[in-house]
Design a protein around this motif. Structure first.
Motif, PDB file in Angstrom:
ATOM      1  N   GLY A 185       0.813  -1.209   0.000  1.00 13.43           N
ATOM      2  CA  GLY A 185       0.000   0.000   0.000  1.00 13.43           C
ATOM      3  C   GLY A 185       0.846   1.258   0.000  1.00 13.43           C
ATOM      4  N   TRP A 186       1.948   1.231   0.754  1.00 12.33           N
ATOM      5  CA  TRP A 186       2.869   2.382   0.789  1.00 12.33           C
ATOM      6  C   TRP A 186       3.441   2.646  -0.595  1.00 12.33           C
ATOM      7  CZ3 TRP A 186       7.657   4.106  -0.328  1.00 12.33           C
ATOM      8  CH2 TRP A 186       8.177   5.186   0.382  1.00 12.33           C
ATOM      9  N   LEU A 187       3.894   1.590  -1.262  1.00  7.23           N
ATOM     10  CA  LEU A 187       4.470   1.743  -2.604  1.00  7.23           C
ATOM     11  C   LEU A 187       3.430   2.267  -3.587  1.00  7.23           C
ATOM     12  CD1 LEU A 187       6.588  -1.529  -2.748  1.00  7.23           C
ATOM     13  CD2 LEU A 187       7.503   0.796  -2.812  1.00  7.23           C
ATOM     14  N   LEU A 188       2.208   1.751  -3.493  1.00  6.53           N
ATOM     15  CA  LEU A 188       1.148   2.192  -4.407  1.00  6.53           C
ATOM     16  C   LEU A 188       0.792   3.656  -4.176  1.00  6.53           C
ATOM     17  CD1 LEU A 188      -1.104  -0.977  -4.378  1.00  6.53           C
ATOM     18  CD2 LEU A 188      -0.040   0.024  -6.395  1.00  6.53           C
ATOM     19  N   SER A 189       0.674   4.054  -2.913  1.00 11.29           N
ATOM     20  CA  SER A 189       0.336   5.450  -2.627  1.00 11.29           C
ATOM     21  C   SER A 189       1.431   6.392  -3.100  1.00 11.29           C
ATOM     22  CB  SER A 189       0.108   5.624  -1.112  1.00 11.29           C
ATOM     23  OG  SER A 189      -1.001   4.869  -0.688  1.00 11.29           O
ATOM     24  N   THR A 190       2.678   6.002  -2.854  1.00 12.30           N
ATOM     25  CA  THR A 190       3.807   6.830  -3.298  1.00 12.30           C
ATOM     26  C   THR A 190       3.853   6.913  -4.811  1.00 12.30           C
ATOM     27  OG1 THR A 190       5.052   6.173  -1.328  1.00 12.30           O
ATOM     28  CG2 THR A 190       6.306   7.112  -3.164  1.00 12.30           C
ATOM     29  N   ALA A 191       3.672   5.765  -5.480  1.00 14.28           N
ATOM     30  CA  ALA A 191       3.681   5.753  -6.945  1.00 14.28           C
ATOM     31  C   ALA A 191       2.532   6.576  -7.504  1.00 14.28           C
ATOM     32  CB  ALA A 191       3.614   4.311  -7.449  1.00 14.28           C
ATOM     33  N   ARG A 192       1.370   6.529  -6.839  1.00 10.16           N
ATOM     34  CA  ARG A 192       0.219   7.323  -7.294  1.00 10.16           C
ATOM     35  C   ARG A 192       0.552   8.810  -7.247  1.00 10.16           C
ATOM     36  NH1 ARG A 192      -3.244  10.169  -4.602  1.00 10.16           N
ATOM     37  NH2 ARG A 192      -2.576   9.292  -2.604  1.00 10.16           N
ATOM     38  N   ARG A 193       1.189   9.250  -6.148  1.00  9.37           N
ATOM     39  CA  ARG A 193       1.560  10.664  -6.061  1.00  9.37           C
ATOM     40  C   ARG A 193       2.548  11.033  -7.149  1.00  9.37           C
ATOM     41  NH1 ARG A 193       1.551   9.403  -0.478  1.00  9.37           N
ATOM     42  NH2 ARG A 193       3.832   9.220  -0.461  1.00  9.37           N
ATOM     43  N   ARG A 194       3.477  10.141  -7.410  1.00 11.04           N
ATOM     44  CA  ARG A 194       4.443  10.414  -8.490  1.00 11.04           C
ATOM     45  C   ARG A 194       3.742  10.502  -9.837  1.00 11.04           C
ATOM     46  NH1 ARG A 194      10.106  10.454  -7.409  1.00 11.04           N
ATOM     47  NH2 ARG A 194      10.354  10.164  -5.172  1.00 11.04           N
ATOM     48  N   ALA A 195       2.736   9.662 -10.031  1.00 10.47           N
ATOM     49  CA  ALA A 195       1.994   9.693 -11.303  1.00 10.47           C
ATOM     50  C   ALA A 195       1.244  11.013 -11.461  1.00 10.47           C
ATOM     51  CB  ALA A 195       1.019   8.517 -11.363  1.00 10.47           C
ATOM     52  N   ILE A 196       0.622  11.469 -10.374  1.00  7.90           N
ATOM     53  CA  ILE A 196      -0.096  12.744 -10.424  1.00  7.90           C
ATOM     54  C   ILE A 196       0.878  13.880 -10.744  1.00  7.90           C
ATOM     55  CG2 ILE A 196      -1.398  14.410  -9.046  1.00  7.90           C
ATOM     56  CD1 ILE A 196      -2.598  11.989  -7.568  1.00  7.90           C
ATOM     57  N   ASP A 197       2.059  13.849 -10.112  1.00  6.92           N
ATOM     58  CA  ASP A 197       3.078  14.858 -10.417  1.00  6.92           C
ATOM     59  C   ASP A 197       3.444  14.827 -11.892  1.00  6.92           C
ATOM     60  OD1 ASP A 197       3.095  15.615  -7.789  1.00  6.92           O
ATOM     61  OD2 ASP A 197       4.884  14.457  -7.254  1.00  6.92           O
ATOM     62  N   ALA A 198       3.576  13.616 -12.428  1.00 10.13           N
ATOM     63  CA  ALA A 198       3.932  13.477 -13.846  1.00 10.13           C
ATOM     64  C   ALA A 198       2.829  14.031 -14.729  1.00 10.13           C
ATOM     65  CB  ALA A 198       4.202  12.011 -14.171  1.00 10.13           C
ATOM     66  N   PHE A 199       1.573  13.740 -14.384  1.00 12.80           N
ATOM     67  CA  PHE A 199       0.455  14.278 -15.162  1.00 12.80           C
ATOM     68  C   PHE A 199       0.496  15.808 -15.163  1.00 12.80           C
ATOM     69  CE2 PHE A 199      -2.107  10.260 -14.073  1.00 12.80           C
ATOM     70  CZ  PHE A 199      -1.746   9.665 -15.269  1.00 12.80           C
ATOM     71  N   ARG A 200       0.770  16.371 -14.002  1.00 11.36           N
ATOM     72  CA  ARG A 200       0.780  17.828 -13.908  1.00 11.36           C
ATOM     73  C   ARG A 200       1.934  18.429 -14.700  1.00 11.36           C
ATOM     74  NH1 ARG A 200      -0.746  17.638  -7.478  1.00 11.36           N
ATOM     75  NH2 ARG A 200      -3.017  17.631  -7.764  1.00 11.36           N
ATOM     76  N   ARG A 201       3.090  17.743 -14.683  1.00 15.25           N
ATOM     77  CA  ARG A 201       4.214  18.253 -15.472  1.00 15.25           C
ATOM     78  C   ARG A 201       3.912  18.223 -16.960  1.00 15.25           C
ATOM     79  NH1 ARG A 201       7.254  15.179 -11.713  1.00 15.25           N
ATOM     80  NH2 ARG A 201       7.452  13.481 -13.226  1.00 15.25           N
ATOM     81  N   ARG A 202       3.165  17.209 -17.364  1.00 11.96           N
ATOM     82  CA  ARG A 202       2.860  17.074 -18.787  1.00 11.96           C
ATOM     83  C   ARG A 202       1.669  17.926 -19.218  1.00 11.96           C
ATOM     84  NH1 ARG A 202       2.725  10.525 -19.638  1.00 11.96           N
ATOM     85  NH2 ARG A 202       4.811  10.032 -18.892  1.00 11.96           N
ATOM     86  N   SER A 203       0.934  18.485 -18.260  1.00  9.14           N
ATOM     87  CA  SER A 203      -0.337  19.117 -18.584  1.00  9.14           C
ATOM     88  C   SER A 203      -0.204  20.252 -19.576  1.00  9.14           C
ATOM     89  CB  SER A 203      -1.018  19.598 -17.304  1.00  9.14           C
ATOM     90  OG  SER A 203      -0.213  20.587 -16.675  1.00  9.14           O
ATOM     91  N   ALA A 204       0.936  20.923 -19.548  1.00 13.68           N
ATOM     92  CA  ALA A 204       1.137  22.021 -20.485  1.00 13.68           C
ATOM     93  C   ALA A 204       1.301  21.521 -21.909  1.00 13.68           C
ATOM     94  CB  ALA A 204       2.361  22.836 -20.074  1.00 13.68           C
TER      95      ALA A 204
END
Length: 398
Positions: free
Chosen positions: A46-65
């Protein structure tokens, strides 16, 4: 151990397979630091999944532009959202990961590398070492495979019901290639690569658990188990190959044989007849059940190869049928089959054809021809251990 589950759940969550692998690795890198400092969490996955999810959201935001689709998706994934870690969906996620890794848009080499990486959880170094290729080559194959999947718009989901069975053949084929390389290495100085073969068995067991109603998944597992049962007797103390006739059958793994026969029974119980892998498993079962080479039911083996040749015709099947015919009816009848393969040039460049032809000619007393065939086989053989056996046979003919 949990890599396939983690990556598959993230891929379903992000709908982006390459990103899922990247953020899973980033989460693991973060865990190596955080767990050492703070201690292992109560729920590591669960820890790995939650951390990876946050990283994915960060990646989405970086790509949003750059990509409006990612912008929309990032807005739909608030920071407080929890990853849907539904135990009932884990099997479907892993199965989807298998189908994506073995997708027809990928080259055969890429399918093997990506399956071992994404589903098996092996590192690039391990895969490269198993197939005796440079690490950058494996890394390039995996990278290209991910880009191809993204460019082709391959969705992370189970194929529709009407496509599932045809696509399943591609998954089975990849596992077969992995196991075959493990059971008889095509190059290098080892005959067996048991780590690779064991990984193929593990993945086949996983596939059987996910698709228990498909007889060919059971057939493939049966073939793997029955073949691997002979591993302890296939090489000597120095790694030298030991031929079937000379193997100590007391060393065969009886537990693996029982598992293989049980899986073969499951394949037969489906009532649809045995497919290509099931027929090969049935042939392996004939060997596993025989007290010796002489007491093997070679007539039955010949019939099985004839059936296999109709279901999945190939020159290798014909060559194996010739070997069985030689044991059942004598070398002259088998030589006619082999000479037909030579005439049609269907196994050009393979050491297997001159190997079998050399053996048959030896039994027929045509020594000079036999020696020439065995020497040719040795020149064509990429495995050092097999090559030494062939040269030894040629030298023994004087």
């Amino acid at each position: 151990m949990e890599s396939a589950r983690i990556v598959s759940a993230l891929a379903r969550y992000t709908r982006d397979f390459p990103l899922a692998e990247d953020v899973a690795q980033e989460a693991l890198a973060e865990a190596l630091v955080a767990w050492e400092r703070d201690g292992e969490p109560a729920d590591p996955v669960g820890w790995l999944l939650s951390t990876a999810r946050r990283r994915a959201i960060d990646a989405f935001r970086r790509r949003s532009a750059l990509d409006e689709r990612y912008t929309t998706l990032a807005r739909q994934l608030p920071e407080s959202a929890e990853l849907d870690w539904d135990p009932d969906r884990i099997g479907d996620d892993i199965l989807a990961l298998m189908f994506v890794s073995c997708h027809p848009v990928l080259s055969p080499e890429a399918r093997v590398a990506l399956t071992l990486r994404a589903v098996g959880g092996l590192g690039s170094e391990e895969i490269a070492r198993a197939f005796l290729v440079p690490v950058p080559t494996i890394q390039a194959r995996i990278t290209r495979a991910k880009k191809t999947i993204a460019a082709a718009g391959v969705p992370f989901e189970l194929p529709p019901a009407e496509e599932r069975r045809p696509r399943l053949g591609g998954v089975l084929s990849v596992l077969y290639v992995i196991f075959t390389e493990g059971s008889t290495a095509t190059a290098g100085d080892r005959l067996l690569r048991t780590d690779l073969a064991r990984e193929a068995i593990r993945l086949a067991r996983m596939l059987v658990a996910l698709l228990p109603g498909e007889p060919e998944t059971h057939g493939l597992l049966a073939l793997f188990e029955l073949t691997a049962a002979r591993f302890p007797a296939r090489t000597g103390p120095g790694g030298e190959p030991i031929l079937l006739a000379d193997q100590n059958r007391l060393l065969w793994d009886r537990s693996a044989i029982r598992r293989g026969l049980a899986a073969l029974g499951q394949a037969r119980a489906a009532g649809r007849g045995l497919g290509p892998y099931g027929l090969q498993a049935a042939i392996a079962a004939c060997h596993a059940s025989a007290p010796s080479v002489a007491e093997t039911d070679w007539e039955r083996v010949v019939l099985m190869y004839e059936a296999l040749g109709r279901v999945a015709p190939s020159p290798v099947v014909e060559l194996n049928r010739a070997v069985a015919v030689a044991m059942a009816s004598g070398p002259l009848a088998a030589l006619a089959i082999v000479d037909e393969l030579v005439a049609t040039d269907r196994l050009a460049g393979s050491h297997l054809l001159p190997t079998v032809r050399g053996e048959l000619l030896t039994r027929l007393g045509r020594v000079a021809e036999a020696r020439a065939e065995l020497e040719l086989a040795a020149r064509l053989c990429g495995n050092a251990r097999e090559r030494s056996v062939l040269l030894g046979k040629a030298e023994a003919l004087g």
